[in-house]
Scaffold this motif. Sequence first.
Motif, PDB file in Angstrom:
ATOM      1  N   UNK A   1     -37.540  17.781   0.657  1.00 33.05           N
ATOM      2  CA  UNK A   1     -38.058  18.299   1.929  1.00 33.05           C
ATOM      3  C   UNK A   1     -37.864  17.281   3.046  1.00 33.05           C
ATOM      4  N   UNK A   2     -38.141  16.024   2.754  1.00 29.84           N
ATOM      5  CA  UNK A   2     -37.996  14.968   3.763  1.00 29.84           C
ATOM      6  C   UNK A   2     -36.539  14.859   4.198  1.00 29.84           C
ATOM      7  N   UNK A   3     -35.617  14.784   3.246  1.00 27.36           N
ATOM      8  CA  UNK A   3     -34.209  14.661   3.593  1.00 27.36           C
ATOM      9  C   UNK A   3     -33.706  15.882   4.352  1.00 27.36           C
ATOM     10  N   UNK A   4     -34.161  17.062   3.980  1.00 31.44           N
ATOM     11  CA  UNK A   4     -33.731  18.278   4.667  1.00 31.44           C
ATOM     12  C   UNK A   4     -34.182  18.276   6.120  1.00 31.44           C
ATOM     13  N   UNK A   5     -35.428  17.875   6.357  1.00 32.88           N
ATOM     14  CA  UNK A   5     -35.916  17.873   7.739  1.00 32.88           C
ATOM     15  C   UNK A   5     -35.232  16.796   8.572  1.00 32.88           C
ATOM     16  N   UNK A   6     -34.935  15.659   7.966  1.00 34.24           N
ATOM     17  CA  UNK A   6     -34.233  14.598   8.696  1.00 34.24           C
ATOM     18  C   UNK A   6     -32.804  15.041   9.010  1.00 34.24           C
ATOM     19  N   UNK A   7     -32.111  15.621   8.036  1.00 33.44           N
ATOM     20  CA  UNK A   7     -30.729  16.055   8.260  1.00 33.44           C
ATOM     21  C   UNK A   7     -30.630  17.168   9.293  1.00 33.44           C
ATOM     22  N   UNK A   8     -31.590  18.094   9.285  1.00 33.26           N
ATOM     23  CA  UNK A   8     -31.589  19.185  10.258  1.00 33.26           C
ATOM     24  C   UNK A   8     -32.085  18.741  11.623  1.00 33.26           C
ATOM     25  N   UNK A   9     -32.930  17.717  11.630  1.00 37.17           N
ATOM     26  CA  UNK A   9     -33.516  17.254  12.879  1.00 37.17           C
ATOM     27  C   UNK A   9     -34.586  18.192  13.412  1.00 37.17           C
ATOM     28  N   UNK A  10     -35.228  18.927  12.509  1.00 40.81           N
ATOM     29  CA  UNK A  10     -36.283  19.859  12.910  1.00 40.81           C
ATOM     30  C   UNK A  10     -37.535  19.569  12.104  1.00 40.81           C
ATOM     31  N   UNK A  11     -38.705  19.946  12.625  1.00 40.99           N
ATOM     32  CA  UNK A  11     -39.930  19.747  11.846  1.00 40.99           C
ATOM     33  C   UNK A  11     -39.996  20.688  10.648  1.00 40.99           C
ATOM     34  N   UNK A  12     -40.770  20.297   9.645  1.00 40.18           N
ATOM     35  CA  UNK A  12     -40.939  21.113   8.444  1.00 40.18           C
ATOM     36  C   UNK A  12     -41.813  22.317   8.766  1.00 40.18           C
ATOM     37  N   UNK A  13     -41.391  23.499   8.312  1.00 40.55           N
ATOM     38  CA  UNK A  13     -42.150  24.727   8.496  1.00 40.55           C
ATOM     39  C   UNK A  13     -42.351  25.347   7.127  1.00 40.55           C
ATOM     40  N   UNK A  14     -43.609  25.672   6.797  1.00 40.15           N
ATOM     41  CA  UNK A  14     -43.903  26.268   5.490  1.00 40.15           C
ATOM     42  C   UNK A  14     -43.206  27.607   5.347  1.00 40.15           C
ATOM     43  N   UNK A  15     -42.729  27.894   4.143  1.00 43.54           N
ATOM     44  CA  UNK A  15     -42.046  29.162   3.886  1.00 43.54           C
ATOM     45  C   UNK A  15     -43.006  30.340   3.972  1.00 43.54           C
ATOM     46  N   UNK A  16     -44.284  30.134   3.671  1.00 44.88           N
ATOM     47  CA  UNK A  16     -45.242  31.226   3.702  1.00 44.88           C
ATOM     48  C   UNK A  16     -45.381  31.813   5.111  1.00 44.88           C
ATOM     49  N   UNK A  17     -45.073  31.000   6.123  1.00 43.57           N
ATOM     50  CA  UNK A  17     -45.136  31.502   7.494  1.00 43.57           C
ATOM     51  C   UNK A  17     -44.026  32.505   7.761  1.00 43.57           C
ATOM     52  N   UNK A  18     -42.898  32.362   7.057  1.00 37.84           N
ATOM     53  CA  UNK A  18     -41.791  33.301   7.228  1.00 37.84           C
ATOM     54  C   UNK A  18     -42.001  34.570   6.411  1.00 37.84           C
TER      55      UNK A  18
END
Length: 66
Positions: free
Chosen positions: A47-64
Amino acid sequence: MKSLLSMSAISAIQHDKELKLYYQKRVEEGKPKMEVLNIIRNKIVSRVFATVNRGTPYVEMSKFCA
């Protein structure tokens, strides 16, 4: 670093609904608790690497999924 990641995983099991359900499901299947904790550590790192690579904040999947 490993101890911080372990504490993060334990906290995530208590407070993150998705990881809590995952932990409970795997333990009920008979997986050792430490093995499941290691998997959750890896999920946190991913999760950390994904958010750093995308450059966006982490958003919980349950919100989608709501």
